[in-house]
Design a protein around this motif. Structure first.
Motif, mmCIF file in Angstrom:
data_model
loop_
_atom_site.group_PDB
_atom_site.id
_atom_site.type_symbol
_atom_site.label_atom_id
_atom_site.label_comp_id
_atom_site.label_asym_id
_atom_site.label_seq_id
_atom_site.Cartn_x
_atom_site.Cartn_y
_atom_site.Cartn_z
ATOM 1 N N GLY A 123 0.824 -1.209 0.000
ATOM 2 C CA GLY A 123 0.000 0.000 0.000
ATOM 3 C C GLY A 123 0.856 1.257 0.000
ATOM 4 O O GLY A 123 0.555 2.228 -0.699
ATOM 5 N N GLN A 124 1.952 1.232 0.769
ATOM 6 C CA GLN A 124 2.862 2.377 0.807
ATOM 7 C C GLN A 124 3.589 2.537 -0.529
ATOM 8 O O GLN A 124 3.761 3.658 -1.025
ATOM 9 C CB GLN A 124 3.866 2.226 1.941
ATOM 10 N N GLY A 125 4.007 1.406 -1.108
ATOM 11 C CA GLY A 125 4.686 1.454 -2.402
ATOM 12 C C GLY A 125 3.787 2.014 -3.494
ATOM 13 O O GLY A 125 4.165 2.930 -4.242
ATOM 14 N N LYS A 126 2.575 1.473 -3.569
ATOM 15 C CA LYS A 126 1.586 1.944 -4.560
ATOM 16 C C LYS A 126 1.289 3.432 -4.341
ATOM 17 O O LYS A 126 1.303 4.231 -5.276
ATOM 18 C CB LYS A 126 0.294 1.131 -4.437
ATOM 19 N N GLY A 127 1.033 3.807 -3.070
ATOM 20 C CA GLY A 127 0.701 5.188 -2.739
ATOM 21 C C GLY A 127 1.818 6.157 -3.089
ATOM 22 O O GLY A 127 1.567 7.264 -3.590
ATOM 23 N N GLY A 128 3.056 5.733 -2.856
ATOM 24 C CA GLY A 128 4.207 6.586 -3.160
ATOM 25 C C GLY A 128 4.348 6.857 -4.650
ATOM 26 O O GLY A 128 4.523 8.004 -5.079
ATOM 27 N N LEU A 129 4.233 5.787 -5.457
ATOM 28 C CA LEU A 129 4.369 5.944 -6.904
ATOM 29 C C LEU A 129 3.186 6.711 -7.487
ATOM 30 O O LEU A 129 3.352 7.587 -8.343
ATOM 31 C CB LEU A 129 4.507 4.571 -7.572
ATOM 32 N N GLU A 130 1.997 6.401 -6.995
ATOM 33 C CA GLU A 130 0.776 7.081 -7.473
ATOM 34 C C GLU A 130 0.867 8.591 -7.210
ATOM 35 O O GLU A 130 0.559 9.413 -8.084
ATOM 36 C CB GLU A 130 -0.441 6.497 -6.741
ATOM 37 N N THR A 131 1.338 8.968 -6.016
ATOM 38 C CA THR A 131 1.465 10.375 -5.657
ATOM 39 C C THR A 131 2.523 11.065 -6.516
ATOM 40 O O THR A 131 2.340 12.208 -6.958
ATOM 41 C CB THR A 131 1.806 10.518 -4.153
ATOM 42 N N ALA A 132 3.635 10.357 -6.773
ATOM 43 C CA ALA A 132 4.707 10.927 -7.605
ATOM 44 C C ALA A 132 4.223 11.165 -9.041
ATOM 45 O O ALA A 132 4.556 12.194 -9.650
ATOM 46 C CB ALA A 132 5.914 9.997 -7.609
ATOM 47 N N ILE A 133 3.443 10.240 -9.577
ATOM 48 C CA ILE A 133 2.913 10.390 -10.942
ATOM 49 C C ILE A 133 1.972 11.601 -11.014
ATOM 50 O O ILE A 133 2.042 12.404 -11.953
ATOM 51 C CB ILE A 133 2.216 9.086 -11.415
ATOM 52 N N LYS A 134 1.128 11.746 -10.001
ATOM 53 C CA LYS A 134 0.216 12.906 -9.953
ATOM 54 C C LYS A 134 1.018 14.208 -9.900
ATOM 55 O O LYS A 134 0.705 15.173 -10.609
ATOM 56 C CB LYS A 134 -0.695 12.817 -8.719
ATOM 57 N N ALA A 135 2.047 14.240 -9.045
ATOM 58 C CA ALA A 135 2.884 15.444 -8.916
ATOM 59 C C ALA A 135 3.615 15.739 -10.225
ATOM 60 O O ALA A 135 3.736 16.903 -10.627
ATOM 61 C CB ALA A 135 3.883 15.261 -7.774
ATOM 62 N N ALA A 136 4.082 14.685 -10.908
ATOM 63 C CA ALA A 136 4.772 14.855 -12.194
ATOM 64 C C ALA A 136 3.853 15.463 -13.253
ATOM 65 O O ALA A 136 4.287 16.198 -14.135
ATOM 66 C CB ALA A 136 5.319 13.514 -12.677
ATOM 67 N N LYS A 137 2.565 15.150 -13.143
ATOM 68 C CA LYS A 137 1.575 15.693 -14.091
ATOM 69 C C LYS A 137 1.117 17.104 -13.707
ATOM 70 O O LYS A 137 0.284 17.695 -14.387
ATOM 71 C CB LYS A 137 0.346 14.768 -14.142
ATOM 72 N N GLY A 138 1.652 17.605 -12.580
ATOM 73 C CA GLY A 138 1.279 18.943 -12.140
ATOM 74 C C GLY A 138 -0.001 18.994 -11.334
ATOM 75 O O GLY A 138 -0.539 20.069 -11.067
ATOM 76 N N GLU A 139 -0.507 17.813 -10.931
ATOM 77 C CA GLU A 139 -1.737 17.773 -10.130
ATOM 78 C C GLU A 139 -1.430 18.104 -8.671
ATOM 79 O O GLU A 139 -0.322 17.871 -8.191
ATOM 80 C CB GLU A 139 -2.384 16.381 -10.212
ATOM 81 N N GLN A 140 -2.424 18.626 -7.979
ATOM 82 C CA GLN A 140 -2.286 18.907 -6.544
ATOM 83 C C GLN A 140 -2.270 17.585 -5.775
ATOM 84 O O GLN A 140 -3.083 16.702 -6.063
ATOM 85 C CB GLN A 140 -3.462 19.761 -6.048
ATOM 86 N N VAL A 141 -1.361 17.453 -4.821
ATOM 87 C CA VAL A 141 -1.321 16.234 -3.994
ATOM 88 C C VAL A 141 -1.377 16.616 -2.522
ATOM 89 O O VAL A 141 -0.947 17.704 -2.127
ATOM 90 C CB VAL A 141 -0.048 15.387 -4.277
ATOM 91 N N GLU A 142 -1.929 15.704 -1.723
ATOM 92 C CA GLU A 142 -1.966 15.916 -0.265
ATOM 93 C C GLU A 142 -0.535 15.889 0.274
ATOM 94 O O GLU A 142 0.271 15.063 -0.159
ATOM 95 C CB GLU A 142 -2.771 14.804 0.412
ATOM 96 N N LYS A 143 -0.246 16.753 1.248
ATOM 97 C CA LYS A 143 1.104 16.785 1.834
ATOM 98 C C LYS A 143 1.401 15.499 2.608
ATOM 99 O O LYS A 143 2.470 14.916 2.488
ATOM 100 C CB LYS A 143 1.234 18.013 2.746
#
Length: 315
Positions: free
Chosen positions: A273-293
């Motif tokens: 879950g942590q691995g998936k969450g980490g990569l998912e958040t990084a992909i969103k940030a790479a696309k310029g999307e807002q992510v939770e801190k």
């Protein structure tokens, strides 16, 4: 005439090659490239976190992920982060080797304007990263010790097995343990030492504790590997029936010990879950999307009563 034909053919080949290279560059340009810096590919728990990333990666189109292994060397991890920024990756996922070097790694990414997501290992100043994904270590220590206190009816001598000293998980899990012990006047810490997250070292530490002659009612370990080491030493000495053992992580090995009744409690830390969450958040940030801190993956208590559902999670 033959020379002119050769020149025309040569120029055509150069043009075709140029178009091919430009075409390849365009394809790569459509891809997001994420750099993942892990502390140790050989660490059992981190291998499950790594699996969670790879499984999520398969569901993503046009995402390339580069995984690097620091082999528990902080200076090596620093150069890996620098290489990612030079390669101009679109985002970085970082599980720091240690929490002392982590702020420098995050600064390197920030200076290069590369989003960086820290996973699993928290530290003071982690909010300077783009985001954090992980579990609150103190909660694991609280849940683990609450279950042990319940089994002991709030009375007994406790031995605490620490992980690598100075690691955020070691500090916070132990703090959680001690908060619960303080609530019970009939409980006290009689022994405390480090086995550095390692099964063999856990076994060795437990052997030394047994030789000390001190009465121990429960061994509370910061992770399952050390708890398993303690179980092995207690079994060899014929003392396992007299001592409660608890751990954290709910690894497949540990769940086997829970099912057998040898490990009384563990706390599931969702590595995948942590691995998936980490990569998912990084992909969103790479696309310029807002992510939770802060992105929290909750801990879950595992005992013999519910162990089968956690065994299924690993199958």
């Amino acid at each position: 005439m033959a020379i002119r034909k050769s020149i025309v053919l040569f120029m055509s080949l150069i043009l075709a090659l140029t178009l091919f290279v430009v075409g390849c560059g365009t394809d790569k340009g459509n891809k997001l490239v994420i750099g993942v810096a892990l502390p140790d590919f050989d660490d059992k728990w981190l291998s499950y976190l790594h699996d969670g990333m790879k499984e999520y990666q398969k569901t993503q189109k046009d995402v390339e992920v580069i995984y690097v292994d620091a082999q528990n060397d902080a200076s090596k991890q620093l150069s890996q982060i620098e290489n990612f920024t030079l390669q101009q990756v679109d985002a970085i996922v970082l599980v720091p080797v240690d929490t002392v070097s982590a702020p420098d790694l995050v600064d390197k990414a920030n200076q290069a304007n590369v989003p960086i997501v820290v996973v699993n290992r928290q530290y003071k100043g982690v909010d300077k990263a783009t985001a954090y994904v992980g579990s609150e270590s103190i909660k694991a220590g609280l849940m683990e010790m609450e279950e042990v206190a319940k089994i002991l009816n709030g009375k007994g001598n406790i031995a605490i097995m620490n992980g690598q000293m100075g690691h955020e998980a070691q500090i916070k899990r132990t703090e959680g343990n001690k908060q619960i012990i303080k609530k019970h006047p009939g409980m006290k810490v009689v022994l405390e030492g480090t086995a550095e997250w390692d099964r063999a070292k856990g076994m060795n530490l437990m052997e030394n504790w047994l030789q000390s002659g001190k009465k121990i009612d429960a061994v509370v370990a910061n992770n399952d590997e050390m708890a398993i080491g303690a179980i092995m030493a207690l079994e060899a000495a014929g003392k396992l029936n007299d001592v409660i053992v608890a751990g954290v992580d709910a690894t497949p090995d540990a769940l086997g010990f829970v099912k057998e009744g040898k490990l009384k409690a563990t706390v599931f830390q969702n590595a995948k879950g942590q691995g998936k969450g980490g990569l998912e958040t990084a992909i969103k940030a790479a696309k310029g999307e807002q992510v939770e801190k802060f992105n929290w993956i909750p801990y879950e208590l595992v005992t013999k009563n519910n162990v089968d559902e956690y065994i299924k999670k690993w199958q």
